[in-house]
Design an enzyme around this catalytic site. Structure first.
Site, PDB file in Angstrom:
ATOM      1  N   ASP A 124       5.957  -5.742  -1.575  1.00 50.10           N
ATOM      2  CA  ASP A 124       6.267  -5.092  -2.854  1.00 50.10           C
ATOM      3  C   ASP A 124       5.321  -3.925  -3.102  1.00 50.10           C
ATOM      4  O   ASP A 124       5.009  -3.589  -4.235  1.00 50.10           O
ATOM      5  CB  ASP A 124       6.151  -6.117  -3.991  1.00 50.10           C
ATOM      6  N   LYS A 183       6.949   1.732  -0.498  1.00 48.25           N
ATOM      7  CA  LYS A 183       8.201   1.401   0.194  1.00 48.25           C
ATOM      8  C   LYS A 183       8.227   1.949   1.611  1.00 48.25           C
ATOM      9  O   LYS A 183       8.857   1.367   2.476  1.00 48.25           O
ATOM     10  CB  LYS A 183       9.399   1.898  -0.629  1.00 48.25           C
ATOM     11  N   ASP A 228      10.973  -6.656  -1.771  1.00 47.95           N
ATOM     12  CA  ASP A 228      11.508  -6.171  -3.050  1.00 47.95           C
ATOM     13  C   ASP A 228      11.984  -4.726  -2.880  1.00 47.95           C
ATOM     14  O   ASP A 228      11.556  -4.014  -1.970  1.00 47.95           O
ATOM     15  CB  ASP A 228      10.423  -6.245  -4.130  1.00 47.95           C
ATOM     16  N   ASN A 229      12.885  -4.301  -3.770  1.00 50.24           N
ATOM     17  CA  ASN A 229      13.272  -2.884  -3.885  1.00 50.24           C
ATOM     18  C   ASN A 229      13.970  -2.290  -2.674  1.00 50.24           C
ATOM     19  O   ASN A 229      13.835  -1.083  -2.407  1.00 50.24           O
ATOM     20  CB  ASN A 229      12.048  -2.020  -4.205  1.00 50.24           C
ATOM     21  N   GLU A 260      14.238  -4.346 -11.983  1.00 50.74           N
ATOM     22  CA  GLU A 260      13.640  -5.106 -13.087  1.00 50.74           C
ATOM     23  C   GLU A 260      13.929  -4.468 -14.444  1.00 50.74           C
ATOM     24  O   GLU A 260      13.788  -3.273 -14.625  1.00 50.74           O
ATOM     25  CB  GLU A 260      12.113  -5.260 -12.895  1.00 50.74           C
TER      26      GLU A 260
HETATM   27  O1  LIG Z   1       6.374   1.694  -6.096  1.00 52.79           O
HETATM   28  C1  LIG Z   1       6.587   0.509  -6.344  1.00 52.79           C
HETATM   29  N1  LIG Z   1       5.724  -0.439  -5.952  1.00 52.79           N
HETATM   30  C2  LIG Z   1       4.492  -0.070  -5.212  1.00 52.79           C
HETATM   31  C3  LIG Z   1       3.372   0.359  -6.154  1.00 52.79           C
HETATM   32  C4  LIG Z   1       2.195   0.939  -5.400  1.00 52.79           C
HETATM   33  O2  LIG Z   1       1.754   0.040  -4.389  1.00 52.79           O
HETATM   34  C5  LIG Z   1       0.572   0.491  -3.731  1.00 52.79           C
HETATM   35  N2  LIG Z   1       0.051  -0.632  -2.966  1.00 52.79           N
HETATM   36  C6  LIG Z   1      -0.116  -1.883  -3.422  1.00 52.79           C
HETATM   37  C7  LIG Z   1      -0.665  -2.636  -2.417  1.00 52.79           C
HETATM   38  C8  LIG Z   1      -0.834  -1.811  -1.302  1.00 52.79           C
HETATM   39  C9  LIG Z   1      -1.356  -2.014  -0.009  1.00 52.79           C
HETATM   40  N3  LIG Z   1      -1.423  -0.995   0.860  1.00 52.79           N
HETATM   41  C10 LIG Z   1      -0.959   0.229   0.499  1.00 52.79           C
HETATM   42  C11 LIG Z   1      -0.418   0.505  -0.757  1.00 52.79           C
HETATM   43  C12 LIG Z   1      -0.378  -0.551  -1.659  1.00 52.79           C
HETATM   44  C13 LIG Z   1       7.786   0.120  -7.145  1.00 52.79           C
HETATM   45  C14 LIG Z   1       8.483   1.131  -7.815  1.00 52.79           C
HETATM   46  C15 LIG Z   1       9.602   0.806  -8.596  1.00 52.79           C
HETATM   47  C16 LIG Z   1      10.352   1.875  -9.302  1.00 52.79           C
HETATM   48  C17 LIG Z   1      11.737   1.835  -9.367  1.00 52.79           C
HETATM   49  C18 LIG Z   1      12.453   2.826 -10.041  1.00 52.79           C
HETATM   50  C19 LIG Z   1      11.773   3.862 -10.640  1.00 52.79           C
HETATM   51  F1  LIG Z   1      12.457   4.818 -11.310  1.00 52.79           F
HETATM   52  C20 LIG Z   1      10.378   3.922 -10.577  1.00 52.79           C
HETATM   53  C21 LIG Z   1       9.677   2.938  -9.908  1.00 52.79           C
HETATM   54  C22 LIG Z   1      10.028  -0.524  -8.735  1.00 52.79           C
HETATM   55  C23 LIG Z   1       9.325  -1.522  -8.059  1.00 52.79           C
HETATM   56  O3  LIG Z   1       9.710  -2.843  -8.156  1.00 52.79           O
HETATM   57  C24 LIG Z   1       8.221  -1.219  -7.254  1.00 52.79           C
HETATM   58  O4  LIG Z   1       7.591  -2.247  -6.591  1.00 52.79           O
HETATM   59 MG   LIG Z   2       8.813  -4.000  -6.652  1.00 47.75          MG
END
Ligand SMILES: O=C(NCCCOCn1ccc2cnccc21)c1cc(-c2ccc(F)cc2)cc(O)c1O
Ligand SMILES: [Mg+2]
Length: 214
Positions: free
Chosen positions: A141, A144, A169-170, A199
């Protein structure tokens, strides 16, 4: 200075949830996201699918990439048997700090090891640092565009066993096309798509469950 969304989410948990009650923490975050501010937690609809997969797998070792504020961390940790090893990884220090507080508010801090860092740096070190041989369950998650390189790292570093389950997810929104193509076409995985919604919205999204065949 102005608070951040994760900080406002934490305040909502401290105000509306019962300390030591994971269900109330989950409900307080969902209420905040539905009535105050949208946030990128896996949410209640996809969260129920996550719950069912975790319950079915009943894992002894769990990895979550993408802690954010700890919502899915709490959902997963509340279902785990005692003695389960659960590692969650967050890249953003501000998110990690809020997540620690939300996980602790739910009373689940002893079940979770929160690691700050990038998955690409951490995955090669997990065996050495945490004494894990393979993961029974992995929840993806995070960024992406990291899903595909990271599943390849899992294979390269022998972190999967016959029967390991990955849940992503996603896979529709924002989308992980290269990852989907890989797990759906590789003979080493049995994949299934769980349709749902982004969500707290009506936008199409879903989870992809992939069983590693060895
Ligand atoms: O971007 C999303 N998640 C990621 C966050 C950064 O994660 C950084 N991150 C966290 C550990 C980790 C480990 N290594 C590298 C990067 C690492 C994410 C985005 C959306 C979304 C959907 C529609 C929109 F209009 C805008 C946003 C929905 C979701 O459910 C998501 O999960
Ligand atoms: Mg997500």
């Amino acid at each position: 200075t102005r608070s951040t969304r994760p900080q406002r989410m934490l305040k909502a948990v401290q105000k509306n949830a019962i300390r030591g009650n994971p269900e109330s923490v989950i409900s307080a975050i969902d209420y905040f996201c539905k009535h105050s501010e949208w946030a990128m937690n896996v949410g209640d609809e996809k969260g129920c699918i996550l719950d069912s997969v975790v319950t079915e797998v009943d894992p002894s070792t769990v990895l979550e990439l993408g802690t954010y504020c700890g919502y899915s961390t709490v959902r997963i940790a509340r279902l785990l048997s005692p003695g389960t090893k659960f590692i969650t990884v967050e890249f953003n220090p501000a998110s990690a700090e809020v997540a620690r507080k939300i996980i602790a508010y739910a009373g689940l801090q002893d079940k979770v090891t929160l690691v700050e860092g990038a998955s690409g740096d951490l995955i090669p070190q997990i065996k050495k640092l945490y004494g894990i041989t393979t993961f029974d369950f992995i929840f993806l998650d995070h960024w992406k565009d990291r899903y595909l390189p990271d599943i390849k790292l899992f294979e390269e570093y022998g972190l999967l066993r016959k029967g390991s389950v990955l849940l992503a997810d996603n896979v529709i929104c924002p989308g992980t096309p290269e990852y989907l193509e890989y797990v759906r076409n590789s003979p080493r995985y049995e994949s299934r798509y769980y349709p749902s919604h982004l969500e707290y919205t009506k936008v199409e999204d879903g989870l992809e469950k992939s069983l590693f065949l060895g």
